[in-house]
Design an enzyme around this catalytic site. Structure first.
Site, PDB file in Angstrom:
ATOM      1  CG  ASP A  95       0.125   2.966   4.447  1.00 28.23           C
ATOM      2  OD1 ASP A  95       0.171   2.700   4.112  1.00 28.23           O
ATOM      3  OD2 ASP A  95       0.591   3.783   6.093  1.00 28.23           O
ATOM      4  CG  ASP A 122      -0.067  -0.261   2.770  1.00 28.20           C
ATOM      5  OD1 ASP A 122       1.204  -0.415   2.115  1.00 28.20           O
ATOM      6  OD2 ASP A 122      -0.921  -0.408   3.733  1.00 28.20           O
ATOM      7  CE  LYS A 157      -0.048   1.345  13.543  1.00 31.51           C
ATOM      8  NZ  LYS A 157       0.726   0.169  12.147  1.00 31.51           N
TER       9      LYS A 157
END
Length: 335
Positions: A194, A87, A138
């Site tokens: 992304d 992606d 993250k």
């Protein structure tokens, strides 16, 4: 696989970048039945002279496990190999990354890019020698604003670290490499996106157009263009249309007289009726938008949808094969 950039499947942009580098064997790791993927991409591969293999996982293997699944194929030679997240759209500096990887001699290289808010990404902190010291997926507190850009280059030795089970590159393999100073960061110069949601899908097209001015639409005298616009050569734009900024029209579309398009992507075989407005929306394949319709507020229209004349859709998410006969004045999912 369904995501398209400039009317072309995103993965084909990646495969073409690999072809231009001289790669002749490419493996697609998929978690679904490969029927449509296999037929469409094999046609491209045959024309490009590429050996394209499909590896389907029968159970979830994470982001690293699929490499173990194809390890015997990868180990047929000693050359390093690229791994792509499917992606990611960017400038694909593969030659420069390969030179960097060959020169430093470590086990892995990761492409990194800089973002304003890294909280939703894998964050990378590298030292002055480009050694990755921290790889945090993250994190609540980010050690830097450099992130994992989703393209990697590995030596074959990395395969010894991966078992044929659900394994994460980001949570298991990369931290090991960091501890051993075997992961290096290669900084991307150029655009990156992304494409993981609707906002990013539109933003990714905006960046793609800015990076490829040679592909921008050259309108006739009776069509007005403002900013970056791409229109596939097989599509027709009628007189009195106003396109832009940030518009992509895919193959075999028909844009009728007086239409206004801005901040939107139309995929293939779509008709936009006279005097309609499409603003900040994504329109799927084989959609028919009636005359004087207004689609705004991040509408996402699925395949084979008919929208009757003179309707307002604001933030509508319409599933495939529907017929819309009434206004949708506020965000709603039409099932």
């Amino acid at each position: 696989y369904q995501r398209r950039v400039h009317g072309v499947p995103l993965v084909l942009h990646q495969l073409e970048a690999l072809r231009q580098l001289g790669v002749r064997t490419i493996i697609l790791a998929v978690a679904e039945e490969p029927g449509r993927i296999d037929s469409e991409l094999q046609a491209w591969a045959a024309e490009a002279g590429i050996r394209l293999m499909i590896s389907q996982e029968m159970q979830p293997l994470g982001t690293a496990g699929p490499l173990a699944l194809v390890s015997k194929t990868l180990e047929q030679d000693s050359e390093p190999f690229f791994v792509f997240n499917s992606d990611v759209v960017c400038t694909y500096p593969l030659k420069e990354m390969l030179d960097f990887h060959t020169k430093h001699g470590r086990e892995g290289s990761v492409l990194v890019t800089t973002v304003n808010d890294p909280s939703s990404f894998g964050v990378i902190a590298a030292n002055a020698q480009n050694e990755v010291e921290i790889f945090a997926e993250k994190p609540e507190t980010s050690p830097s604003n450099q992130i994992n850009a989703g393209i990697y280059l590995f030596n074959k030795s990395v395969l010894k670290r991966i078992s044929l089970q659900r394994t994460s590159l980001e949570l298991e393999i990369f931290p090991q490499l960091c501890l051993e100073r075997q992961l290096m960061a290669f900084s991307l110069e150029g655009f990156w996106m992304d494409i993981d949601d609707h906002e990013h899908y539109l933003s990714g097209h905006k960046l793609y157009m800015a990076a490829h001015p040679e592909k921008l639409y050259k309108p006739s005298e009776d069509v007005t263009v403002n900013g970056h616009v791409m229109v596939h050569e097989s599509s027709v734009v009628s007189a009195g249309c106003f396109l832009g900024p940030n518009v992509v029209v895919g193959p075999n579309c028909r844009i009728e007289a007086g239409v206004r398009l801005r901040d939107c992507v139309l995929l293939s075989n779509t008709v936009v009726g006279e005097r309609a407005l499409v603003d900040k929306s994504i329109i799927g394949h084989r959609v028919n938008i009636g005359k004087w319709c207004h689609l705004t507020g991040m509408c996402v229209i699925g395949e084979d949808v008919l929208i009757k004349d003179e309707l307002l859709l604001k933030g509508a998410k319409v599933l495939p094969h529907k017929e819309i006969k009434a206004n949708v004045p506020q965000p709603e999912v039409i099932m």
